[in-house]
Scaffold this motif. Sequence first.
Motif, short mmCIF file in Angstrom:
data_model
loop_
_atom_site.label_atom_id
_atom_site.label_comp_id
_atom_site.label_asym_id
_atom_site.label_seq_id
_atom_site.Cartn_x
_atom_site.Cartn_y
_atom_site.Cartn_z
N LEU A 23 64.63 54.35 27.78
CA LEU A 23 65.37 53.35 27.01
C LEU A 23 64.42 52.54 26.14
N HIS A 24 63.27 52.21 26.70
CA HIS A 24 62.27 51.45 25.94
C HIS A 24 61.81 52.25 24.72
N ASP A 25 61.55 53.53 24.91
CA ASP A 25 61.09 54.37 23.81
C ASP A 25 62.15 54.55 22.73
N LEU A 26 63.41 54.49 23.14
CA LEU A 26 64.50 54.61 22.18
C LEU A 26 64.74 53.30 21.44
N GLY A 27 64.14 52.22 21.92
CA GLY A 27 64.37 50.91 21.33
C GLY A 27 65.63 50.25 21.83
N ILE A 28 66.11 50.66 23.03
CA ILE A 28 67.33 50.10 23.61
C ILE A 28 66.95 49.02 24.62
N ASN A 29 67.50 47.85 24.44
CA ASN A 29 67.23 46.73 25.35
C ASN A 29 68.26 46.75 26.48
N TYR A 30 67.81 47.08 27.69
CA TYR A 30 68.69 47.11 28.85
C TYR A 30 67.88 46.68 30.06
N GLU A 31 68.03 45.42 30.45
CA GLU A 31 67.17 44.84 31.48
C GLU A 31 67.71 44.94 32.90
N ARG A 32 68.98 45.32 33.04
CA ARG A 32 69.56 45.33 34.39
C ARG A 32 68.90 46.40 35.27
N SER A 33 68.76 46.09 36.54
CA SER A 33 68.25 47.08 37.49
C SER A 33 69.05 46.98 38.77
N PRO A 34 69.33 48.12 39.42
CA PRO A 34 70.17 48.10 40.63
C PRO A 34 69.42 47.52 41.82
N LYS A 35 70.16 46.88 42.69
CA LYS A 35 69.57 46.35 43.92
C LYS A 35 69.78 47.35 45.05
N MET A 36 68.68 47.89 45.52
CA MET A 36 68.72 48.85 46.63
C MET A 36 67.84 48.35 47.76
N ASP A 37 68.27 48.62 48.96
CA ASP A 37 67.50 48.21 50.14
C ASP A 37 67.33 49.41 51.05
N GLU A 38 66.14 49.54 51.62
CA GLU A 38 65.87 50.67 52.51
C GLU A 38 66.77 50.68 53.74
N SER A 39 67.34 49.50 54.05
CA SER A 39 68.21 49.41 55.23
C SER A 39 69.62 49.90 54.93
N ASP A 40 69.94 50.08 53.62
CA ASP A 40 71.27 50.58 53.27
C ASP A 40 71.42 52.03 53.72
N HIS A 41 72.65 52.41 54.08
CA HIS A 41 72.84 53.81 54.45
C HIS A 41 72.89 54.66 53.18
N ILE A 42 72.69 55.95 53.35
CA ILE A 42 72.50 56.84 52.20
C ILE A 42 73.68 56.82 51.24
N GLN A 43 74.91 56.78 51.77
CA GLN A 43 76.07 56.81 50.89
C GLN A 43 76.10 55.60 49.96
N MET A 44 75.70 54.44 50.50
CA MET A 44 75.66 53.23 49.67
C MET A 44 74.58 53.35 48.58
N LEU A 45 73.45 53.95 48.96
CA LEU A 45 72.39 54.16 47.97
C LEU A 45 72.86 55.08 46.85
N LEU A 46 73.58 56.14 47.23
CA LEU A 46 74.07 57.09 46.23
C LEU A 46 75.07 56.43 45.29
N GLU A 47 75.97 55.60 45.86
CA GLU A 47 76.97 54.92 45.04
C GLU A 47 76.32 53.92 44.09
N THR A 48 75.32 53.20 44.61
CA THR A 48 74.60 52.24 43.77
C THR A 48 73.88 52.94 42.63
N GLY A 49 73.20 54.05 42.96
CA GLY A 49 72.48 54.82 41.93
C GLY A 49 73.42 55.38 40.89
N LYS A 50 74.55 55.91 41.34
CA LYS A 50 75.51 56.50 40.41
C LYS A 50 76.11 55.44 39.49
N SER A 51 76.42 54.27 40.05
CA SER A 51 76.99 53.17 39.25
C SER A 51 76.00 52.70 38.18
#
Length: 528
Positions: free
Chosen positions: A377-405
């Motif tokens: 995104l940076h190389d394209l010149g697109i400003n997008y600062e949001r980043s997902p909140k993930m925790d190692e204690s989350d179960h895998i399904q929650m991690l997958l849903e967060t990543g997909k979203s």
Amino acid sequence: MLKILIADDEILERKAVAKILKSSKVDAVVIGEAQNGRIAIEMAQEHRPDIIFMDIKMPGIDGVQAVKEIKKLEPGIRFIMVSAFNTFEYAKEVMRQGVKEYILKPSSKKDLLDSLERVADEILAERKAKEEQENLRENLNRAVSIAQKEWVSSLVMNQVQDMTFDEWSQLLGVEIISGYAMLFTLKTVSKTELNPLEKEKWYRWLKASLKSIVVKHEIMVGAMVESQVPVLFLCKSSAEKSQFRTTAESIIENIFRLFKQEYGKGELRIGVGSPYNHAHELNRSYHEAIWALEELVKTPNRKFLFCNKQGTAFELPTDSEIMEVEKKLLDSIRQGDVNQVMLIFDSFVTKLGTNQIAPSMVKKSFDELFILISRMLHDLGINYERSPKMDESDHIQMLLETGKSHILAVVQHVQVWRNNHAKGMLQKAKDYIEKHYADAITLESAAEYVELSPFYFSKLFKDRFGMTFIDYLTEIRIKQAKAEMIDHGKSMKEICYSVGYKDPNYFSRVFKKLTGLSPSEFRKTSVK
């Protein structure tokens, strides 16, 4: 303005020469007069004149000896020798010192002014050539810096598969045997992210510091994303690879020494990947540097870490299939294709083998993927600062849903940008070219004007308008040249300069290539 010094033991002669020189068309000023060779040497050392009118026969140090001494101090000073002695020996002696102008006393006004103009023309031509060389060198250095950033970014995102070290060697002019990656990151004392000005200052410092201490390797510094800077170190011999760790530790030690001198406080951390023998494997070294940098978080007292491929609890993403899926996913995001992104995301999850690995490993894989997306995104010149909140204690399904979203939100943002922002930026760029075609504009300056990276601006411009930036600029210039040729009061040279070309011969070649006729032939046919 040129500075002139007059050296003659006769005061009336000095005053006469000074008066005559004031009537010259040359932009010059007499900055002093010397009554003998010794004073001429002292004044030359103090004032650094461009031209010295030097009498040969003076008491003490004569003109010939003075020329020799001044040449040692300032070789660029030009001399116009003035003498009442018309002897071959005197002329030969000063010619050995590179003096080309020799005027006999009593000298006429015309002789003095003609001689001054010849020397002045020579100085100004030399300055112009030097300025052009410096501009060329500056433009080349800027282009190389931009190319290196794009190159590193492409390698980091695994977009370059067919580049070999042999080809790199040809481009760089030195033999490249292997290479490895380091990843540098900096945080403030309070462990917060740097502000934009701090980031720019640190980035410039890092590039300059690496350039000053890295001798054995060729280096390529990538673009900074989220306070992280990837750097490729290219080894020029097999011995350098065998001594990789020793050399890398020496570089790191010097970087920390310079960092302490410049910043004093702050947290500089460095992750180091392993060396590889093939260019396409540098992406793997980069992934290893990411892992090493992440491991440093668990050991706050350490400042740098080498990737240990054997015996680590975390399995590095070395599977080429996973890298290929990552590349396809990034390409789909870049195109703003939601359906394709979701299909490839499912393939990415499958390749990870989420049923057989721990949530912490899934999180690490996603973290690396998100860094690649952020860099893209940076190389394209697109400003997008949001980043997902993930925790190692989350179960895998929650991690997958967060990543997909998160990925879905990114691709939707890219869609909006492509449909609106990019379209507007390209039109803005087109207007800029049409307004400034007569100036020395470049792809880099146009990309900077619309705040896009040169690499993506070039690609986007061609996709939208069906021609490259330089082809469009050339088309505009030649179109304007045709219009100006109607005015027969303008010479071809004037037209050449007015549409942005500095070399009439090159202008003529470009014109004929596009129209099939030389400028003169075209002007003749347009009259008919």
